[in-house]
Each structure stands twice: as structure tokens, then as C-alpha cells.
Design a protein around this motif. Sequence first.
Motif, PDB file in Angstrom:
ATOM      1  N   HIS A 286      44.015  43.648  51.344  1.00 33.03           N
ATOM      2  CA  HIS A 286      42.742  43.647  51.844  1.00 33.03           C
ATOM      3  C   HIS A 286      41.831  42.689  51.195  1.00 33.03           C
ATOM      4  CE1 HIS A 286      44.408  47.645  52.603  1.00 33.03           C
ATOM      5  NE2 HIS A 286      43.652  47.625  53.662  1.00 33.03           N
ATOM      6  N   LEU A 287      42.497  41.462  50.360  1.00 38.22           N
ATOM      7  CA  LEU A 287      41.581  40.558  50.065  1.00 38.22           C
ATOM      8  C   LEU A 287      40.813  39.600  51.091  1.00 38.22           C
ATOM      9  CD1 LEU A 287      40.882  39.142  47.240  1.00 38.22           C
ATOM     10  CD2 LEU A 287      42.780  37.526  47.584  1.00 38.22           C
ATOM     11  N   THR A 288      39.441  39.880  50.928  1.00 45.44           N
ATOM     12  CA  THR A 288      38.617  38.682  51.426  1.00 45.44           C
ATOM     13  C   THR A 288      37.525  38.465  51.024  1.00 45.44           C
ATOM     14  OG1 THR A 288      37.261  40.658  52.386  1.00 45.44           O
ATOM     15  CG2 THR A 288      39.153  40.219  53.929  1.00 45.44           C
ATOM     16  N   LEU A 289      36.953  36.987  51.139  1.00 40.33           N
ATOM     17  CA  LEU A 289      35.927  36.448  50.587  1.00 40.33           C
ATOM     18  C   LEU A 289      34.935  36.466  51.675  1.00 40.33           C
ATOM     19  CD1 LEU A 289      38.150  35.406  48.630  1.00 40.33           C
ATOM     20  CD2 LEU A 289      36.733  33.520  48.377  1.00 40.33           C
ATOM     21  N   THR A 290      33.451  36.741  51.252  1.00 36.34           N
ATOM     22  CA  THR A 290      32.544  36.689  52.212  1.00 36.34           C
ATOM     23  C   THR A 290      31.459  35.684  51.517  1.00 36.34           C
ATOM     24  OG1 THR A 290      32.772  38.803  52.991  1.00 36.34           O
ATOM     25  CG2 THR A 290      30.739  37.888  53.465  1.00 36.34           C
TER      26      THR A 290
ATOM     27  N   VAL B 130      22.904  30.316  50.058  1.00 36.77           N
ATOM     28  CA  VAL B 130      22.927  31.787  49.530  1.00 36.77           C
ATOM     29  C   VAL B 130      23.633  31.516  48.224  1.00 36.77           C
ATOM     30  CG1 VAL B 130      24.125  33.645  50.027  1.00 36.77           C
ATOM     31  CG2 VAL B 130      23.405  32.291  51.802  1.00 36.77           C
ATOM     32  N   PRO B 131      22.913  32.126  47.267  1.00 32.58           N
ATOM     33  CA  PRO B 131      23.232  32.191  45.744  1.00 32.58           C
ATOM     34  C   PRO B 131      24.093  33.099  45.366  1.00 32.58           C
ATOM     35  CG  PRO B 131      21.211  33.074  45.710  1.00 32.58           C
ATOM     36  CD  PRO B 131      21.544  32.878  47.332  1.00 32.58           C
ATOM     37  N   PHE B 132      25.026  33.635  46.330  1.00 30.38           N
ATOM     38  CA  PHE B 132      26.050  34.628  45.823  1.00 30.38           C
ATOM     39  C   PHE B 132      27.353  34.751  46.790  1.00 30.38           C
ATOM     40  CE2 PHE B 132      22.954  36.712  48.178  1.00 30.38           C
ATOM     41  CZ  PHE B 132      23.575  37.467  49.251  1.00 30.38           C
ATOM     42  N   PHE B 133      28.264  35.323  46.552  1.00 29.28           N
ATOM     43  CA  PHE B 133      29.532  35.483  47.540  1.00 29.28           C
ATOM     44  C   PHE B 133      30.010  36.710  46.999  1.00 29.28           C
ATOM     45  CE2 PHE B 133      31.390  32.597  44.388  1.00 29.28           C
ATOM     46  CZ  PHE B 133      32.570  33.127  44.111  1.00 29.28           C
ATOM     47  N   PHE B 134      31.004  37.214  47.810  1.00 29.71           N
ATOM     48  CA  PHE B 134      31.773  38.655  47.581  1.00 29.71           C
ATOM     49  C   PHE B 134      33.240  38.397  47.710  1.00 29.71           C
ATOM     50  CE2 PHE B 134      27.521  39.650  49.358  1.00 29.71           C
ATOM     51  CZ  PHE B 134      27.142  40.752  48.388  1.00 29.71           C
ATOM     52  N   VAL B 135      33.841  39.198  46.873  1.00 31.32           N
ATOM     53  CA  VAL B 135      35.321  39.370  46.894  1.00 31.32           C
ATOM     54  C   VAL B 135      35.580  40.499  47.050  1.00 31.32           C
ATOM     55  CG1 VAL B 135      37.522  38.561  45.560  1.00 31.32           C
ATOM     56  CG2 VAL B 135      35.626  37.033  45.347  1.00 31.32           C
ATOM     57  N   GLN B 136      36.184  40.818  48.229  1.00 36.65           N
ATOM     58  CA  GLN B 136      36.631  42.534  48.327  1.00 36.65           C
ATOM     59  C   GLN B 136      38.012  42.470  48.241  1.00 36.65           C
ATOM     60  OE1 GLN B 136      35.337  44.037  52.119  1.00 36.65           O
ATOM     61  NE2 GLN B 136      36.315  46.075  51.681  1.00 36.65           N
ATOM     62  N   TYR B 137      38.607  43.274  47.520  1.00 33.11           N
ATOM     63  CA  TYR B 137      40.139  43.477  47.191  1.00 33.11           C
ATOM     64  C   TYR B 137      40.569  44.739  47.237  1.00 33.11           C
ATOM     65  CZ  TYR B 137      38.306  45.295  42.905  1.00 33.11           C
ATOM     66  OH  TYR B 137      37.551  46.127  41.624  1.00 33.11           O
ATOM     67  N   GLY B 138      40.099  45.587  48.003  1.00 33.49           N
ATOM     68  CA  GLY B 138      40.685  46.963  48.354  1.00 33.49           C
ATOM     69  C   GLY B 138      39.534  47.581  49.250  1.00 33.49           C
TER      70      GLY B 138
ATOM     71  N   LYS C  27      38.418  50.930  48.694  1.00 32.02           N
ATOM     72  CA  LYS C  27      37.618  51.733  48.027  1.00 32.02           C
ATOM     73  C   LYS C  27      36.167  51.085  47.789  1.00 32.02           C
ATOM     74  CE  LYS C  27      41.211  53.978  45.495  1.00 32.02           C
ATOM     75  NZ  LYS C  27      41.941  54.208  44.107  1.00 32.02           N
ATOM     76  N   ALA C  28      35.225  51.901  47.990  1.00 37.32           N
ATOM     77  CA  ALA C  28      33.731  51.409  47.951  1.00 37.32           C
ATOM     78  C   ALA C  28      33.481  50.404  46.508  1.00 37.32           C
ATOM     79  CB  ALA C  28      32.753  52.462  47.751  1.00 37.32           C
ATOM     80  N   HIS C  29      34.263  50.865  45.313  1.00 39.24           N
ATOM     81  CA  HIS C  29      33.736  49.883  44.144  1.00 39.24           C
ATOM     82  C   HIS C  29      34.590  48.607  44.089  1.00 39.24           C
ATOM     83  CE1 HIS C  29      37.657  51.648  42.530  1.00 39.24           C
ATOM     84  NE2 HIS C  29      37.593  50.637  41.678  1.00 39.24           N
ATOM     85  N   GLN C  30      35.623  48.276  45.167  1.00 33.37           N
ATOM     86  CA  GLN C  30      36.262  47.088  45.248  1.00 33.37           C
ATOM     87  C   GLN C  30      35.783  45.940  45.765  1.00 33.37           C
ATOM     88  OE1 GLN C  30      39.893  49.416  46.597  1.00 33.37           O
ATOM     89  NE2 GLN C  30      40.913  49.163  44.721  1.00 33.37           N
ATOM     90  N   THR C  31      34.783  45.552  45.331  1.00 35.27           N
ATOM     91  CA  THR C  31      34.093  44.312  45.636  1.00 35.27           C
ATOM     92  C   THR C  31      33.315  43.667  44.426  1.00 35.27           C
ATOM     93  OG1 THR C  31      33.708  45.232  48.129  1.00 35.27           O
ATOM     94  CG2 THR C  31      32.299  43.266  47.432  1.00 35.27           C
ATOM     95  N   LEU C  32      33.490  42.586  44.159  1.00 37.88           N
ATOM     96  CA  LEU C  32      32.951  41.862  43.352  1.00 37.88           C
ATOM     97  C   LEU C  32      31.997  41.180  44.028  1.00 37.88           C
ATOM     98  CD1 LEU C  32      35.991  40.598  41.388  1.00 37.88           C
ATOM     99  CD2 LEU C  32      34.379  42.333  40.490  1.00 37.88           C
TER     100      LEU C  32
END
Length: 172
Positions: A54-58, A66-74, A76-81
Amino acid sequence: MNSQDFYTIYIFLPGPMAAADAKSLENALRSAHFKTLCQQYGLDPSTVDDVLEHLTLTGSPTDPIVPFFFVQYGQKAHQTLMVERWDVAEPSGKALLAAVKASVDGHAIAKRLAETSRIFRIPLNDLQLSDVGLLFAYEIARWTAFHGKGIVRGLDGKWYALNEHQAFIPLL
């Protein structure tokens, strides 16, 4: 620094990141030595296969707009950095750097901070501290510090640089 920074990793870069893009970061995250790192961070390695599936980068760490990006790793709702990027030429980045500088005693660290042009910030919540989010946050910090020749302030409040093998080495 204040109490809201307790679960935050900071990376301070003197300039832009060389040869860095979202695909490079994703490859670095996928190629981490999970067994060793899970042992190091006290994490359950049995979750790694699901996490990698489930690892994805946005977004992108080098996007000039855009001064941010996301790393989703699962799933569950909390599994995004969310990884934030601050430019010290902007007022908010300058204020963040000033706050950090005010809390630093060491001359070597203060000297490195004086060269800072960009700051990356990786906040973690309680759940991420006990799952692979912790591992990914440090691997994002490693990748960012390597490509930007920067230093890292870890969750333990200590300062680190990378050696020639990209291992975190404490700064004194």
C-alpha cells in the motif's frame, strides 16, 4: 522548541536536493532493510508486506509550488505521513529556523543551522510511533539529508549527520 515538537523529526538543508524526486524516495523506502530496522525501532516486521503493498507517494519533495507531500503506507487512517517543506527565505520558514536556533547550544550545530535554506518537518502521531510509520519517517529523513547534505534532529532531540554509508551519526 515547545511541547508540540515532541513527535517531530526535522531535516535542515543548506541548499536544494541533488538528483532527488518522488520516484527516488519511493525506491529508497521500498529498498530499506526492514528486518534490521524493525529490530532497531522495536517494530513488528510481520506488517512490512502489507505496508509495501500500500506504499504510495502523493506530491513531490522537490515541487517548487506545493510545500508538502504525503507518504501513505497502509490502509488505516493514521498510516499517512505528511512531510512539510519550509523555505527560510519565507517568513514562516525564517521564524521556524529562528526558534530552532534559539534552542541550540552547540557551536557545530549552530554553524550548520546558519547555512540552512530549507527545512523538512515530519510530524508523527502516537500510533505512528509504534508502527512502520516511525521507520518510514526516519528513512525519509535519511533520504532527504543525503540528497540535501543536511542534518537531522531526531525524535530524541539529538542532532545527526550521515556518514559515507548513510548511517546516522550523532553530532556533538
